[in-house]
Design a protein around this motif. Structure first.
Motif, PDB file in Angstrom:
ATOM      1  N   SER A 116       0.839  -1.188   0.000  1.00 37.36           N
ATOM      2  CA  SER A 116       0.000   0.000   0.000  1.00 37.36           C
ATOM      3  C   SER A 116       0.883   1.250   0.000  1.00 37.36           C
ATOM      4  CB  SER A 116      -0.903   0.010   1.244  1.00 37.36           C
ATOM      5  OG  SER A 116      -1.772  -1.090   1.264  1.00 37.36           O
ATOM      6  N   VAL A 117       0.234   2.408  -0.048  1.00 41.76           N
ATOM      7  CA  VAL A 117       0.932   3.669   0.206  1.00 41.76           C
ATOM      8  C   VAL A 117       0.473   4.168   1.566  1.00 41.76           C
ATOM      9  CG1 VAL A 117       1.345   4.280  -2.189  1.00 41.76           C
ATOM     10  CG2 VAL A 117      -0.816   4.928  -1.135  1.00 41.76           C
ATOM     11  N   TYR A 118       1.335   4.914   2.274  1.00 38.42           N
ATOM     12  CA  TYR A 118       1.133   5.165   3.694  1.00 38.42           C
ATOM     13  C   TYR A 118       1.047   6.660   3.972  1.00 38.42           C
ATOM     14  CZ  TYR A 118       2.619   0.369   3.429  1.00 38.42           C
ATOM     15  OH  TYR A 118       2.715  -0.952   3.072  1.00 38.42           O
ATOM     16  N   ALA A 119       0.026   7.031   4.748  1.00 33.74           N
ATOM     17  CA  ALA A 119      -0.264   8.439   4.986  1.00 33.74           C
ATOM     18  C   ALA A 119      -0.386   8.722   6.474  1.00 33.74           C
ATOM     19  CB  ALA A 119      -1.560   8.831   4.284  1.00 33.74           C
ATOM     20  N   THR A 120      -0.051   9.948   6.844  1.00 29.89           N
ATOM     21  CA  THR A 120      -0.275  10.477   8.192  1.00 29.89           C
ATOM     22  C   THR A 120      -0.926  11.845   8.052  1.00 29.89           C
ATOM     23  OG1 THR A 120       1.675   9.336   9.059  1.00 29.89           O
ATOM     24  CG2 THR A 120       0.787  11.150  10.375  1.00 29.89           C
ATOM     25  N   GLY A 121      -2.144  11.975   8.531  1.00 26.00           N
ATOM     26  CA  GLY A 121      -2.825  13.249   8.501  1.00 26.00           C
ATOM     27  C   GLY A 121      -3.651  13.458   7.239  1.00 26.00           C
ATOM     28  N   PRO A 122      -4.624  14.365   7.312  1.00 19.60           N
ATOM     29  CA  PRO A 122      -5.541  14.583   6.191  1.00 19.60           C
ATOM     30  C   PRO A 122      -4.859  14.977   4.888  1.00 19.60           C
ATOM     31  CG  PRO A 122      -6.384  15.605   8.192  1.00 19.60           C
ATOM     32  CD  PRO A 122      -5.000  15.154   8.495  1.00 19.60           C
ATOM     33  N   ASP A 123      -3.846  15.828   4.959  1.00 17.92           N
ATOM     34  CA  ASP A 123      -3.210  16.290   3.724  1.00 17.92           C
ATOM     35  C   ASP A 123      -2.555  15.139   2.966  1.00 17.92           C
ATOM     36  OD1 ASP A 123      -4.022  18.832   4.314  1.00 17.92           O
ATOM     37  OD2 ASP A 123      -2.069  19.513   5.059  1.00 17.92           O
ATOM     38  N   GLU A 124      -1.861  14.252   3.686  1.00 21.22           N
ATOM     39  CA  GLU A 124      -1.220  13.123   3.017  1.00 21.22           C
ATOM     40  C   GLU A 124      -2.255  12.144   2.477  1.00 21.22           C
ATOM     41  OE1 GLU A 124       1.865  11.167   5.168  1.00 21.22           O
ATOM     42  OE2 GLU A 124       3.065  12.993   5.429  1.00 21.22           O
ATOM     43  N   ASP A 134      -3.143  -9.810  16.892  1.00 21.66           N
ATOM     44  CA  ASP A 134      -2.891  -8.834  17.945  1.00 21.66           C
ATOM     45  C   ASP A 134      -3.367  -7.431  17.576  1.00 21.66           C
ATOM     46  OD1 ASP A 134      -1.596 -10.763  19.564  1.00 21.66           O
ATOM     47  OD2 ASP A 134       0.269 -10.485  18.436  1.00 21.66           O
ATOM     48  N   GLU A 135      -3.853  -7.248  16.353  1.00 18.91           N
ATOM     49  CA  GLU A 135      -4.170  -5.882  15.905  1.00 18.91           C
ATOM     50  C   GLU A 135      -5.493  -5.371  16.460  1.00 18.91           C
ATOM     51  OE1 GLU A 135      -4.088  -3.433  11.723  1.00 18.91           O
ATOM     52  OE2 GLU A 135      -5.057  -5.396  11.710  1.00 18.91           O
ATOM     53  N   GLY A 136      -6.513  -6.183  16.432  1.00 19.48           N
ATOM     54  CA  GLY A 136      -7.824  -5.726  16.869  1.00 19.48           C
ATOM     55  C   GLY A 136      -8.538  -4.922  15.796  1.00 19.48           C
ATOM     56  N   LEU A 137      -9.782  -4.538  16.088  1.00 16.51           N
ATOM     57  CA  LEU A 137     -10.644  -3.892  15.101  1.00 16.51           C
ATOM     58  C   LEU A 137     -10.810  -2.396  15.358  1.00 16.51           C
ATOM     59  CD1 LEU A 137     -13.481  -6.571  14.805  1.00 16.51           C
ATOM     60  CD2 LEU A 137     -11.436  -6.318  13.381  1.00 16.51           C
ATOM     61  N   GLY A 138      -9.923  -1.811  16.144  1.00 15.91           N
ATOM     62  CA  GLY A 138     -10.038  -0.391  16.460  1.00 15.91           C
ATOM     63  C   GLY A 138      -9.851   0.511  15.256  1.00 15.91           C
ATOM     64  N   GLY A 139     -10.362   1.740  15.356  1.00 14.91           N
ATOM     65  CA  GLY A 139     -10.274   2.705  14.272  1.00 14.91           C
ATOM     66  C   GLY A 139      -8.843   3.107  13.954  1.00 14.91           C
ATOM     67  N   GLN A 140      -8.572   3.362  12.669  1.00 13.23           N
ATOM     68  CA  GLN A 140      -7.217   3.736  12.239  1.00 13.23           C
ATOM     69  C   GLN A 140      -7.191   5.002  11.388  1.00 13.23           C
ATOM     70  OE1 GLN A 140      -5.250   0.340  10.447  1.00 13.23           O
ATOM     71  NE2 GLN A 140      -5.146  -0.754  12.384  1.00 13.23           N
ATOM     72  N   MET A 141      -8.342   5.640  11.190  1.00 13.84           N
ATOM     73  CA  MET A 141      -8.385   6.918  10.490  1.00 13.84           C
ATOM     74  C   MET A 141      -9.269   7.877  11.277  1.00 13.84           C
ATOM     75  SD  MET A 141      -8.770   5.937   6.424  1.00 13.84           S
ATOM     76  CE  MET A 141      -8.855   7.664   5.917  1.00 13.84           C
ATOM     77  N   THR A 142      -8.875   9.135  11.290  1.00 15.17           N
ATOM     78  CA  THR A 142      -9.712  10.150  11.916  1.00 15.17           C
ATOM     79  C   THR A 142     -10.815  10.577  10.948  1.00 15.17           C
ATOM     80  OG1 THR A 142      -8.433  12.023  11.079  1.00 15.17           O
ATOM     81  CG2 THR A 142      -7.690  11.007  13.151  1.00 15.17           C
ATOM     82  N   ALA A 143     -11.817  11.243  11.488  1.00 13.12           N
ATOM     83  CA  ALA A 143     -12.889  11.758  10.636  1.00 13.12           C
ATOM     84  C   ALA A 143     -12.341  12.740   9.606  1.00 13.12           C
ATOM     85  CB  ALA A 143     -13.962  12.424  11.492  1.00 13.12           C
ATOM     86  N   GLU A 144     -11.358  13.540   9.989  1.00 20.08           N
ATOM     87  CA  GLU A 144     -10.767  14.506   9.055  1.00 20.08           C
ATOM     88  C   GLU A 144     -10.035  13.795   7.923  1.00 20.08           C
ATOM     89  OE1 GLU A 144     -10.455  14.567  12.346  1.00 20.08           O
ATOM     90  OE2 GLU A 144     -11.702  16.325  12.829  1.00 20.08           O
ATOM     91  N   GLU A 145      -9.326  12.720   8.244  1.00 25.00           N
ATOM     92  CA  GLU A 145      -8.643  11.944   7.205  1.00 25.00           C
ATOM     93  C   GLU A 145      -9.660  11.293   6.261  1.00 25.00           C
ATOM     94  OE1 GLU A 145      -4.629  10.804   9.796  1.00 25.00           O
ATOM     95  OE2 GLU A 145      -6.387   9.475   9.822  1.00 25.00           O
ATOM     96  N   MET A 146     -10.746  10.779   6.820  1.00 22.31           N
ATOM     97  CA  MET A 146     -11.787  10.199   5.983  1.00 22.31           C
ATOM     98  C   MET A 146     -12.355  11.238   5.022  1.00 22.31           C
ATOM     99  SD  MET A 146     -13.916   7.858   8.706  1.00 22.31           S
ATOM    100  CE  MET A 146     -13.119   6.644   9.748  1.00 22.31           C
ATOM    101  N   ARG A 147     -12.665  12.421   5.534  1.00 19.94           N
ATOM    102  CA  ARG A 147     -13.234  13.460   4.677  1.00 19.94           C
ATOM    103  C   ARG A 147     -12.252  13.885   3.589  1.00 19.94           C
ATOM    104  NH1 ARG A 147     -15.710  15.171   9.617  1.00 19.94           N
ATOM    105  NH2 ARG A 147     -13.953  16.563  10.082  1.00 19.94           N
ATOM    106  N   ALA A 148     -10.965  13.865   3.909  1.00 17.32           N
ATOM    107  CA  ALA A 148      -9.960  14.247   2.916  1.00 17.32           C
ATOM    108  C   ALA A 148      -9.939  13.257   1.753  1.00 17.32           C
ATOM    109  CB  ALA A 148      -8.580  14.329   3.573  1.00 17.32           C
ATOM    110  N   VAL A 149     -10.039  11.966   2.053  1.00 14.65           N
ATOM    111  CA  VAL A 149     -10.047  10.952   1.001  1.00 14.65           C
ATOM    112  C   VAL A 149     -11.328  11.049   0.178  1.00 14.65           C
ATOM    113  CG1 VAL A 149     -10.028   8.478   0.538  1.00 14.65           C
ATOM    114  CG2 VAL A 149      -8.520   9.408   2.284  1.00 14.65           C
ATOM    115  N   VAL A 150     -12.451  11.264   0.843  1.00 14.10           N
ATOM    116  CA  VAL A 150     -13.711  11.431   0.121  1.00 14.10           C
ATOM    117  C   VAL A 150     -13.634  12.637  -0.807  1.00 14.10           C
ATOM    118  CG1 VAL A 150     -16.164  11.993   0.387  1.00 14.10           C
ATOM    119  CG2 VAL A 150     -15.112  10.247   1.850  1.00 14.10           C
TER     120      VAL A 150
END
Length: 397
Positions: free
Chosen positions: A145-153, A181-197
């Motif tokens: 995959s490609v890897y991002a941190t934060g809405p802009d990326e 060991d990973e679990g099903l917890g969230g890995q994107m913020t709402a702001e990051e989701m909106r940026a991708v949308v």
């Protein structure tokens, strides 16, 4: 060419028109549907068998490596492409004539799509994501995959895949079950989701989200996402909201119900144990979704043409959908017309109708009453060309 003495299945209504002749045009479309072929035309008798659209699988990884730990992100792209081609060819011969890819190493799906359009290879129609966009250190880590941190990326990387030719964007909004060991917890913020949308909307397309649990799905729906995968843990309230918003859910029940297949493909004992532990909760979640009226589509996560339990993954998944409460016709639609609607291809694939692609299957039994009829596929046609012919001797022009 004409296919004659066909029992034509209308997957939109469940009706069957018997004794029909269906024209395959030179440009690969379904032409006229008549009581009999015109005199002098080449014909192929189906002997009364059922003619239906080719399957549409909406969650595929053609380049995946088993075990996952053997994935090499620096793999020679040629090797990636050859492995993906083999999986795609298997899918086509199994009756899957359209595939939505939701992440491939080196954008192998987009390369296969180009090769198919050029006429170099016979594979399903490919609707591709290119590479998925993952949170740095998140579920997609180590998969190419490609890897991002934060809405802009997230925004920039999503735009990059779309600019490279992707048809949609794939993200991971939660963890998963591949790593116990990973679990099903969230890995994107709402702001990051909106940026991708936002990036997807700029290319007039949508985002498909790996989504293990309902809380993250609720946040993602608010952000504008409309296609969700897995839903291992889904409450009745979130399911009702998914139905109200008319989003799509791909259950991928295969991944929590097939321990023998997993063992044969080098999954670890811990991975198999985790999948089987999640299995009952996963099935109940999908039953809640079905009861709520969520729009269900069929996809396997595993290569769709891969053998499994005396059939292939694409067919086994549709059988599992009936275990979750879908009526046989709804399960058939999940892998044909409803899947086509998700892909924006209604009227083009996923149905037998004049002007639609001549992507067709022939079965011995009626798939509207039992999707296990798809275990008896006798003929596969893509774009008007016969790519698999298992009709008995004597069924000919």
């Amino acid at each position: 060419m004409w296919l004659t003495d066909a029992s034509v299945v209308d997957v939109l209504t469940g009706s069957i028109a018997r004794g029909r002749a269906v024209e395959l045009t030179a440009d690969g479309l379904v032409g006229r549907v008549l009581d009999a072929a015109p005199d002098g035309e080449p014909t192929r008798s189906l002997g009364g068998r059922y003619l239906l659209p080719g399957l549409v699988s909406v969650h595929s990884h053609l380049s995946v490596v088993y075990p996952f730990s053997a994935t090499d992100e620096a793999e020679n792209p040629g090797a990636t492409l050859l492995r993906s081609f083999s999986r795609a060819r298997d899918a086509l011969h199994a009756g899957v004539t359209t595939v939505r890819s939701v992440h491939e190493i080196h954008r192998a799906d987009l390369l296969l799509r180009t090769a198919s359009r050029e006429g170099w290879i016979d594979v399903p129609r490919i609707v591709g994501a290119g590479r998925a966009v993952s949170a740095a250190g998140g579920h997609g880590t180590g998969t190419g995959s490609v890897y991002a941190t934060g809405p802009d990326e997230f925004y920039e990387l999503a735009r990059a895949e779309l600019a490279a030719g992707a048809d949609h964007v794939k993200v991971f909004i939660t963890g998963g079950i591949a790593d116990p060991d990973e679990g099903l917890g969230g890995q994107m913020t709402a702001e990051e989701m909106r940026a991708v949308v936002r990036a997807a909307e700029e290319f007039e397309t949508y985002v498909v989200a790996h989504a293990g649990q309902g809380e993250a799905i609720a946040t993602a729906m608010d952000a504008g996402m409309r296609s969700f995968e897995h839903a291992y843990d889904l409450s009745a309230d979130v399911a009702a909201e998914m139905a109200r918003r008319e989003v799509f859910l791909t259950p991928t029940l295969c991944v929590t119900r097939c321990p023998e297949w997993m063992a044969d493909h080098s999954f670890t004992a811990a991975q198999i144990e985790t999948a089987m532990e999640v299995g009952p909760r996963h099935l109940e979640s999908i039953r809640r979704a079905v009861e709520a009226g969520v729009t269900i589509v069929a996809g396997t996560d595993y290569p769709p043409g891969e053998p499994i339990e005396d059939t292939v993954c694409a067919v086994r998944e549709m059988e599992f959908l009936t275990d979750a409460g879908l009526e046989p016709l709804k399960a058939l639609q999940a892998g044909t017309s409803t899947a086509a609607r998700l892909l924006g291809l209604s009227g083009q694939v996923g149905e037998v109708s004049t002007g639609a692609a001549a992507d067709l299957l022939v079965t011995d039994a009626d798939p509207t009453s039992d999707v296990s009829a798809l275990r008896g596929i006798r003929l596969v046609v893509q774009a008007g060309r016969i790519v698999r012919d298992d009709l008995p001797a004597g069924v000919a022009a």
